[in-house]
Design a protein around this motif. Structure first.
Motif, PDB file in Angstrom:
ATOM      1  N   LEU A   1     -50.820 -29.357  45.246  1.00 34.59           N
ATOM      2  CA  LEU A   1     -49.616 -28.710  45.770  1.00 34.59           C
ATOM      3  C   LEU A   1     -49.347 -29.119  47.211  1.00 34.59           C
ATOM      4  CD1 LEU A   1     -50.072 -25.097  44.312  1.00 34.59           C
ATOM      5  CD2 LEU A   1     -48.629 -26.936  43.422  1.00 34.59           C
ATOM      6  N   VAL A   2     -50.386 -29.152  48.015  1.00 37.68           N
ATOM      7  CA  VAL A   2     -50.231 -29.548  49.418  1.00 37.68           C
ATOM      8  C   VAL A   2     -49.782 -31.000  49.512  1.00 37.68           C
ATOM      9  CG1 VAL A   2     -51.467 -29.932  51.584  1.00 37.68           C
ATOM     10  CG2 VAL A   2     -51.871 -27.843  50.270  1.00 37.68           C
ATOM     11  N   CYS A   3     -50.345 -31.855  48.670  1.00 43.81           N
ATOM     12  CA  CYS A   3     -49.949 -33.268  48.651  1.00 43.81           C
ATOM     13  C   CYS A   3     -48.465 -33.409  48.363  1.00 43.81           C
ATOM     14  CB  CYS A   3     -50.785 -34.019  47.609  1.00 43.81           C
ATOM     15  SG  CYS A   3     -50.272 -35.734  47.323  1.00 43.81           S
ATOM     16  N   TRP A   4     -47.974 -32.702  47.359  1.00 43.99           N
ATOM     17  CA  TRP A   4     -46.561 -32.803  46.989  1.00 43.99           C
ATOM     18  C   TRP A   4     -45.666 -32.175  48.042  1.00 43.99           C
ATOM     19  CZ3 TRP A   4     -48.006 -30.549  41.577  1.00 43.99           C
ATOM     20  CH2 TRP A   4     -48.727 -31.517  40.865  1.00 43.99           C
ATOM     21  N   GLN A   5     -46.124 -31.110  48.643  1.00 45.85           N
ATOM     22  CA  GLN A   5     -45.351 -30.466  49.695  1.00 45.85           C
ATOM     23  C   GLN A   5     -45.205 -31.394  50.890  1.00 45.85           C
ATOM     24  OE1 GLN A   5     -46.991 -26.823  51.493  1.00 45.85           O
ATOM     25  NE2 GLN A   5     -44.976 -25.892  51.199  1.00 45.85           N
ATOM     26  N   ASP A   6     -46.288 -32.045  51.273  1.00 46.06           N
ATOM     27  CA  ASP A   6     -46.254 -32.996  52.394  1.00 46.06           C
ATOM     28  C   ASP A   6     -45.346 -34.177  52.084  1.00 46.06           C
ATOM     29  OD1 ASP A   6     -48.021 -31.398  53.767  1.00 46.06           O
ATOM     30  OD2 ASP A   6     -49.786 -32.646  53.362  1.00 46.06           O
ATOM     31  N   ALA A   7     -45.285 -34.573  50.819  1.00 43.13           N
ATOM     32  CA  ALA A   7     -44.516 -35.756  50.432  1.00 43.13           C
ATOM     33  C   ALA A   7     -43.026 -35.596  50.690  1.00 43.13           C
ATOM     34  CB  ALA A   7     -44.759 -36.080  48.965  1.00 43.13           C
ATOM     35  N   VAL A   8     -42.511 -34.360  50.642  1.00 45.28           N
ATOM     36  CA  VAL A   8     -41.073 -34.151  50.795  1.00 45.28           C
ATOM     37  C   VAL A   8     -40.708 -33.529  52.145  1.00 45.28           C
ATOM     38  CG1 VAL A   8     -40.784 -33.933  48.310  1.00 45.28           C
ATOM     39  CG2 VAL A   8     -41.144 -31.879  49.684  1.00 45.28           C
ATOM     40  N   ALA A   9     -41.702 -33.356  52.988  1.00 44.59           N
ATOM     41  CA  ALA A   9     -41.435 -32.758  54.304  1.00 44.59           C
ATOM     42  C   ALA A   9     -40.469 -33.644  55.094  1.00 44.59           C
ATOM     43  CB  ALA A   9     -42.742 -32.588  55.071  1.00 44.59           C
ATOM     44  N   GLY A  10     -39.472 -33.012  55.696  1.00 48.37           N
ATOM     45  CA  GLY A  10     -38.540 -33.746  56.547  1.00 48.37           C
ATOM     46  C   GLY A  10     -37.262 -34.176  55.871  1.00 48.37           C
ATOM     47  N   PHE A  11     -37.168 -34.086  54.558  1.00 43.42           N
ATOM     48  CA  PHE A  11     -35.932 -34.457  53.878  1.00 43.42           C
ATOM     49  C   PHE A  11     -34.892 -33.350  54.053  1.00 43.42           C
ATOM     50  CE2 PHE A  11     -38.625 -37.380  51.363  1.00 43.42           C
ATOM     51  CZ  PHE A  11     -37.834 -38.520  51.418  1.00 43.42           C
ATOM     52  N   ALA A  12     -33.678 -33.744  54.389  1.00 44.60           N
ATOM     53  CA  ALA A  12     -32.598 -32.772  54.563  1.00 44.60           C
ATOM     54  C   ALA A  12     -32.275 -32.099  53.236  1.00 44.60           C
ATOM     55  CB  ALA A  12     -31.356 -33.468  55.118  1.00 44.60           C
ATOM     56  N   GLY A  13     -32.127 -30.771  53.285  1.00 45.37           N
ATOM     57  CA  GLY A  13     -31.716 -30.024  52.106  1.00 45.37           C
ATOM     58  C   GLY A  13     -32.827 -29.726  51.118  1.00 45.37           C
ATOM     59  N   ILE A  14     -34.055 -30.068  51.463  1.00 48.21           N
ATOM     60  CA  ILE A  14     -35.189 -29.813  50.570  1.00 48.21           C
ATOM     61  C   ILE A  14     -36.122 -28.808  51.246  1.00 48.21           C
ATOM     62  CG2 ILE A  14     -37.149 -30.773  49.325  1.00 48.21           C
ATOM     63  CD1 ILE A  14     -34.481 -31.773  48.275  1.00 48.21           C
ATOM     64  N   ARG A  15     -36.334 -27.690  50.576  1.00 47.65           N
ATOM     65  CA  ARG A  15     -37.238 -26.658  51.095  1.00 47.65           C
ATOM     66  C   ARG A  15     -38.296 -26.365  50.054  1.00 47.65           C
ATOM     67  NH1 ARG A  15     -37.128 -21.145  50.616  1.00 47.65           N
ATOM     68  NH2 ARG A  15     -35.063 -21.231  49.634  1.00 47.65           N
ATOM     69  N   THR A  16     -39.537 -26.251  50.490  1.00 53.23           N
ATOM     70  CA  THR A  16     -40.631 -25.998  49.555  1.00 53.23           C
ATOM     71  C   THR A  16     -41.434 -24.775  49.977  1.00 53.23           C
ATOM     72  OG1 THR A  16     -42.157 -27.442  50.760  1.00 53.23           O
ATOM     73  CG2 THR A  16     -40.862 -28.445  48.990  1.00 53.23           C
ATOM     74  N   GLU A  17     -42.019 -24.117  48.998  1.00 51.99           N
ATOM     75  CA  GLU A  17     -42.961 -23.027  49.254  1.00 51.99           C
ATOM     76  C   GLU A  17     -43.937 -22.932  48.091  1.00 51.99           C
ATOM     77  OE1 GLU A  17     -41.002 -19.182  49.376  1.00 51.99           O
ATOM     78  OE2 GLU A  17     -39.338 -19.928  48.150  1.00 51.99           O
ATOM     79  N   ILE A  18     -45.160 -22.604  48.412  1.00 51.70           N
ATOM     80  CA  ILE A  18     -46.198 -22.444  47.404  1.00 51.70           C
ATOM     81  C   ILE A  18     -46.266 -20.971  47.027  1.00 51.70           C
ATOM     82  CG2 ILE A  18     -48.668 -22.622  46.931  1.00 51.70           C
ATOM     83  CD1 ILE A  18     -48.728 -25.059  48.810  1.00 51.70           C
ATOM     84  N   LEU A  19     -46.066 -20.694  45.740  1.00 52.17           N
ATOM     85  CA  LEU A  19     -45.956 -19.312  45.273  1.00 52.17           C
ATOM     86  C   LEU A  19     -47.010 -19.011  44.214  1.00 52.17           C
ATOM     87  CD1 LEU A  19     -42.078 -19.153  44.833  1.00 52.17           C
ATOM     88  CD2 LEU A  19     -43.412 -18.188  46.712  1.00 52.17           C
ATOM     89  N   PRO A  20     -47.542 -17.786  44.214  1.00 53.79           N
ATOM     90  CA  PRO A  20     -48.508 -17.402  43.183  1.00 53.79           C
ATOM     91  C   PRO A  20     -47.826 -17.201  41.841  1.00 53.79           C
ATOM     92  CG  PRO A  20     -47.981 -15.511  44.556  1.00 53.79           C
ATOM     93  CD  PRO A  20     -47.304 -16.700  45.186  1.00 53.79           C
TER      94      PRO A  20
END
Length: 397
Positions: free
Chosen positions: A276-295
């Motif tokens: 999850l952290v790997c995928w979250q880091d992969a899209v960091a900084g792209f405009a219009g893309i927001r991520t969160e890790i949820l249970p």
């Protein structure tokens, strides 16, 4: 093992959707594969093999008895049927004719979900009549009490991320009300980790998929109080005949359960969180893309990455991005059942170690490609739904 998919003309999909039947549910554990391979060349008395499985199921789930059927959905149908027929073999043979039986089954309206097929259909196949309790987001004790009549055969409680997660009667109170009027409670827990909690709360029967989180081959587990399990098992000479499971499914399920209790679940969780952290880091900084890790919403010990998309900035909608991922050289299939809300989720539980970086790269590439568009006219989400329905109607081509 050699990847057989290309030789069959099948796409080498990467599953970040979760334990979804449409993708084959899960990667079977070695113990299940070995057990199925060992029993397939042998003749066996199915009843005796089911008794062996019952002992394993009862021990692992800390209950009285159990057996293996074709799927959790099949388990729901025959468990409901058992509450209507009891030990009456004549009634078993007459189903779905329930004209002389208690035939009403209670279920909260917020639990009338579709998990690939309508849950109420699995109940109605038995001949039962559905009695909805409450409204879609409201369930109250008095509504359940008022719904119980002399014709009530059972009550069904569904544990699922598809079900409404607020405003409804919780399982402990649901069981309390039903048992006060001698109504048995059947819990559909197809995609749940915990094999003991619902039975410990007092459920009379609990249903699990052997082929989802546990990693068995396709089968369903029916477990609970001996009398109710026996009555459900009797349906194998009636409507359950078409839902029968083979010797390989029975033994593989028993082996899967034995492996499940020995698995290093903490190590699984650590690996999944790293993905999850790997995928979250992969899209960091792209405009219009927001991520969160949820249970997980039903309390399973896993989390997922939610990817929310702002089309005005990202120049792509969530559903268009999901389609781009699914059309990649290595197709990545995301969890998209709530995609009209502007997000999809990525589930790590079925991702192989060598696929993590492929998913990250595919995700980055799809987002970056969309961002290069000079203009973007969003495709309505209903067009995607209609296209998927049309594909069903056109099968096979």
């Amino acid at each position: 093992m050699k990847d057989i998919r290309e030789s069959l003309g099948l796409r080498r999909v990467i599953n970040v959707s979760g334990t979804m039947t449409s993708l084959g549910a899960s990667i079977a554990v070695p113990e299940a594969i070995e057990a199925a391979s060992q029993i397939l060349p042998q003749f066996v008395e199915i009843g005796a093999l089911q008794k062996y499985a019952s002992r394993v199921i009862a021990e692992v789930c800390e209950s009285e008895a159990g057996f293996v059927t074709a799927s959790c959905s099949a388990g729901l149908t025959i468990a409901v049927a058992g509450t209507m027929t009891g030990p009456d073999l004549g009634a078993v043979e007459r189903l779905p004719d329930t004209s002389r039986l208690k035939n009403e089954v209670l279920i909260q309206t917020g639990h009338l979900i579709n998990y690939g097929a309508p849950v109420d259909q699995a109940i109605r196949i038995s001949g039962a009549r559905i009695v909805p309790v409450g409204q879609s987001t409201t369930g109250r004790r008095y509504q359940l009490e008022s719904a119980i009549t002399e014709s009530t055969a059972a009550a069904v409680f569904v544990i699922s991320h598809h079900a409404v997660q607020y405003g409804l009667i919780q399982l402990d109170e649901f069981i309390e009300v039903c048992h006060a009027r001698n109504v048995p409670v059947i819990v559909d827990a197809a995609s749940e980790y915990d094999l003991r909690r619902f039975l410990a709360l007092g459920a009379d029967i609990c249903l699990y998929s052997a082929h989802k989180f546990m990693g068995g081959i396709t089968a369903g587990i029916v477990v609970g109080k001996r009398e109710h399990v026996r009555h459900a098992y009797l349906q194998n000479i009636g409507i359950g005949r078409g839902m029968k499971v083979g010797k390989e499914g029975i033994l593989a399920t028993a082996a899967t359960l034995q492996a499940w209790v020995k698995r290093d679940h903490a190590a699984d969780r650590q690996r999944q969180n790293a993905n999850l952290v790997c995928w979250q880091d992969a899209v960091a900084g792209f405009a219009g893309i927001r991520t969160e890790i949820l249970p997980d919403p039903t309390g399973n010990p896993l989390s997922r990455l939610r990817v929310s998309v702002d089309p005005a900035q990202a120049k792509v909608t969530a559903w268009e991005l999901a389609d781009l991922l699914s059309q990649a050289e290595r197709p990545v299939i995301v969890r998209d059942d709530e995609i009209d809300q502007g997000y999809f989720e990525m589930d790590p539980c079925n991702v192989r170690d060598n696929e993590t970086d492929i998913v990250a790269k595919t995700l980055r590439t799809a987002i970056a490609t969309a961002a290069t568009q000079s203009t973007h006219k969003p495709t309505p989400v209903h067009e995607r739904r209609n296209r998927n329905a049309a594909a069903l109607l056109n099968w096979p081509e």
